[in-house]
Design an enzyme around this catalytic site. Sequence first.
Site, PDB file in Angstrom:
ATOM      1  N   LEU A 496       0.816  -1.212   0.000  1.00  0.00           N
ATOM      2  CA  LEU A 496       0.000   0.000   0.000  1.00  0.00           C
ATOM      3  C   LEU A 496       0.848   1.259   0.000  1.00  0.00           C
ATOM      4  O   LEU A 496       0.435   2.301  -0.511  1.00  0.00           O
ATOM      5  CB  LEU A 496      -0.921   0.021   1.231  1.00  0.00           C
ATOM      6  CG  LEU A 496      -1.984  -1.079   1.311  1.00  0.00           C
ATOM      7  CD1 LEU A 496      -2.751  -0.971   2.606  1.00  0.00           C
ATOM      8  CD2 LEU A 496      -2.931  -1.018   0.126  1.00  0.00           C
ATOM      9  N   GLY A 497       2.032   1.180   0.582  1.00  0.00           N
ATOM     10  CA  GLY A 497       2.892   2.355   0.646  1.00  0.00           C
ATOM     11  C   GLY A 497       4.203   2.011   1.315  1.00  0.00           C
ATOM     12  O   GLY A 497       4.358   0.956   1.937  1.00  0.00           O
ATOM     13  N   GLY A 502       9.520   1.652   7.224  1.00  0.00           N
ATOM     14  CA  GLY A 502       8.887   0.379   6.961  1.00  0.00           C
ATOM     15  C   GLY A 502       7.952   0.440   5.778  1.00  0.00           C
ATOM     16  O   GLY A 502       7.707   1.499   5.204  1.00  0.00           O
ATOM     17  N   VAL A 504       4.071  -0.766   4.192  1.00  0.00           N
ATOM     18  CA  VAL A 504       2.697  -1.078   4.592  1.00  0.00           C
ATOM     19  C   VAL A 504       2.073  -1.980   3.541  1.00  0.00           C
ATOM     20  O   VAL A 504       2.168  -1.708   2.341  1.00  0.00           O
ATOM     21  CB  VAL A 504       1.854   0.202   4.757  1.00  0.00           C
ATOM     22  CG1 VAL A 504       0.452  -0.147   5.238  1.00  0.00           C
ATOM     23  CG2 VAL A 504       2.525   1.162   5.732  1.00  0.00           C
ATOM     24  N   LYS A 519       1.955  -2.878   8.879  1.00  0.00           N
ATOM     25  CA  LYS A 519       3.220  -2.163   8.683  1.00  0.00           C
ATOM     26  C   LYS A 519       4.357  -3.028   9.232  1.00  0.00           C
ATOM     27  O   LYS A 519       4.398  -3.351  10.421  1.00  0.00           O
ATOM     28  CB  LYS A 519       3.190  -0.812   9.391  1.00  0.00           C
ATOM     29  CG  LYS A 519       4.465  -0.006   9.136  1.00  0.00           C
ATOM     30  CD  LYS A 519       4.240   1.474   9.329  1.00  0.00           C
ATOM     31  CE  LYS A 519       5.392   2.284   8.783  1.00  0.00           C
ATOM     32  NZ  LYS A 519       5.137   3.712   8.757  1.00  0.00           N
ATOM     33  N   ASP A 614       6.280  14.479  12.377  1.00  0.00           N
ATOM     34  CA  ASP A 614       6.284  14.299  10.918  1.00  0.00           C
ATOM     35  C   ASP A 614       4.897  14.532  10.330  1.00  0.00           C
ATOM     36  O   ASP A 614       4.348  13.683   9.624  1.00  0.00           O
ATOM     37  CB  ASP A 614       6.794  12.900  10.562  1.00  0.00           C
ATOM     38  CG  ASP A 614       7.261  12.815   9.096  1.00  0.00           C
ATOM     39  OD1 ASP A 614       7.431  13.876   8.475  1.00  0.00           O
ATOM     40  OD2 ASP A 614       7.458  11.703   8.593  1.00  0.00           O
TER      41      ASP A 614
END
Length: 774
Positions: A496-497, A502, A504, A519, A614
């Site tokens: 997913l990303g 890390g 996901v 994740k 962040d």
Amino acid sequence: MACVYVVFLLFFVSFEAVGAQEEPPAGFITLESATLSPTIQPTSWTSPSGLFAFGFYPQGSDFLLGIWLMDEEKTLVWTAHRDDPPVPLDAKLLTINGKLLLRTGQSEEKVIVESASFAFMRDSGNFMVYNQSFHVIWESFKFPTDTILGGQNLTTGAQLFSNLSETNHSTGRFRLGMQPDGNLVLYPVDALPMVLDAYWASGTSEGGNVSVIQMYLNDTNGELVLRNSTNLVKRAILYTSSRSAKNTIYSARLSYDGMFRVYSHSFDSNSNGDKSVLWSAVDEECQVRGFCGLNSYCTRNDSEPYCVCLPGTDFVDSNQKLLGCLKNFTEYSCNNIYYSASYHMGTMSMEECINGCLEDCNCEVALYDKNGYCSKRALPLKYARSDENVLSAAFFKVGKKSIEIKNDTSFIPAHTTEVTTTSTKDLVLILVITVGFITCSFVSLAISGFFIFKFRVAKYRRLLEEGKRGLMEELKMQSFSYKELQKASRNFKEELGKGAFGTVYLGVLHKGKKLVAIKRLEKMVEEGEREFRAEMRAIGRTHHKNLVRLLGYCTEGSKRLLVYEYMSNRSLADFIFKSRTRPPWDERVRIALDVARGILYLHEECEAPIIHCDIKPQNILMDDFWTAKISDFGLAKLLMPDQTRTFTGVRGTRGYLAPEWQQNIPISVKADVYSYGIVLLELVCCRRDLKVNLSKPEEIVLSNWAYKCFVAGELYKLLGGEEVERKSLEKMVKLGLWCIQDEPALRPSIKSIVLMLEGITEIAVPPCPTTTSM
């Protein structure tokens, strides 16, 4: 003497009038001395006629704080904090130092309104709160949930949201909005305000922004009209009635099934609030878009609507069929796999349409219309319906279960021999062998069970020593094994990303009925184990509707994985940077408030404050209902091996970092405020803060350009031709400029930001940020 007497008399009357203002009028509740509790009388405050009540409304074994009509059904018409869990038996509504508070635990309090001195439950159903001078400072009519009552209105920009179900009064799947163009429209909650997603509209749009319009429900005859709020001129009559019944209450409600109706509640001598439907926006439930949820369509059986799952899918919850359906298989195979960029195949034969979908693993449904046009779709289908006038056929790709039978002649005996035993010795021998075999089997199983039990006990003790059991009890989250998450993600197949700490992956739990995001953390070091557990405890205790929820974790050997709720509509970066058209302005303002509330929870409402470090559009995710939720809070801290209490290590993303990160000084929550300011300006302009491929150099850095446009009074340049309300635009830009001040002390607190966005606090003219003057 007569003149003196008159003057004295006037002075005395004036003095008496002033003194009388200190006592509350009849029916008013003095909040400083009054409390409400679900179990101790009084549990509610009623209106003078007894038609309405404000207080604790039973919800299963718990309670909601709300307003209800005292009819036979105890119809709930307004709910406080409707998306929060119901409150327990020991909850209280009380006033401390002028703050009207809902106390749900020993230390958990929610402020309803500040500077509150008196309250009054009116016969109209409006609960009003007054200050010491008897001025209205809050009223429930200004904050409708799913219902408006007679005498109440819905102004431009306001919305009604349905309940989730008949018994669950949290925000549901449908909304009714009064749009700025003068049109009253019904949408599914998870849809953008577009014509294709609407399933009913008043048809009163005039294009562009018009003067403030309101939907008004007449409290005399139940007439529902759209009118101009300034001069009360009627623009459109949605429902008219010549009746003028006494002792009748009128309500307009958006039900959990998406139906918007006008009701009358009769309280004459022969009835106790008998309810009847006077008008409905749509004729039947099957006309409601998304009535049956994803992958399902609505049909009728003996005039009653019911939902049917599409082939290859089953109901998410067989007891709540309006929640839609999910695939009943997790994967399938196809030959000659290729990925098609387009989901429109053009005109062809039906057989070519079927084969085209079978050969494309992105295709899960092929639609073939009566003109011979074929199109492909991927699940989930949003607004499925059965319409013979449009489609010739629809073909669904479903899971195939095959049973392989080995046809090996070597296992088939050439002939069959019949064995006959007549000897008693043979029978005894067979019995002894059988008993002996069974006994040995039981002994073997007992020995195996004993050793397995010993192994499990030893492993359990080892887990206790490592603190895993204590961690799980404290967090009240599920502990997964690595194999479970590996299976749920199909060996980490669908990504997913990916971020700095890390990757996901998409996962499926509970037999394919619950999507999650898994994740897999990287860059973990042995020295960071204690820090990892401390951060897990901090994150596990957070629970807010604007934070992505952590559902579970895995701490097996050196593997560290986190399981989050799945956010179907991806990130805010996709929403504002990759969309072909700019998202509606009201949606962007709402998202800004969602993000601010999430940060407020991290900074001020957690047991221990958390600095996100962040904040950026990539870390703000959108759920099924387009609610913005902050992700990765705390991860930067738990993954950095050089973390100190003074936060001297630089972490975050370039472009969103506050200046103090580079100055080797302690980092505070104001670092998140700076990042939020950059995100806010990006939300306003739907572009990144740094954009190098521009013909005008002054527009390259958005924060610099925004300040120059603000000073020059040319904020419209930031929108690229988009038309929005000037005051709303100015408020967003001013707030963004305050947030990105170089000096942390000049930046507002996140609580002040929320109050400014809600319009409660005025925003002063910001000074020039030092970075913009360079």
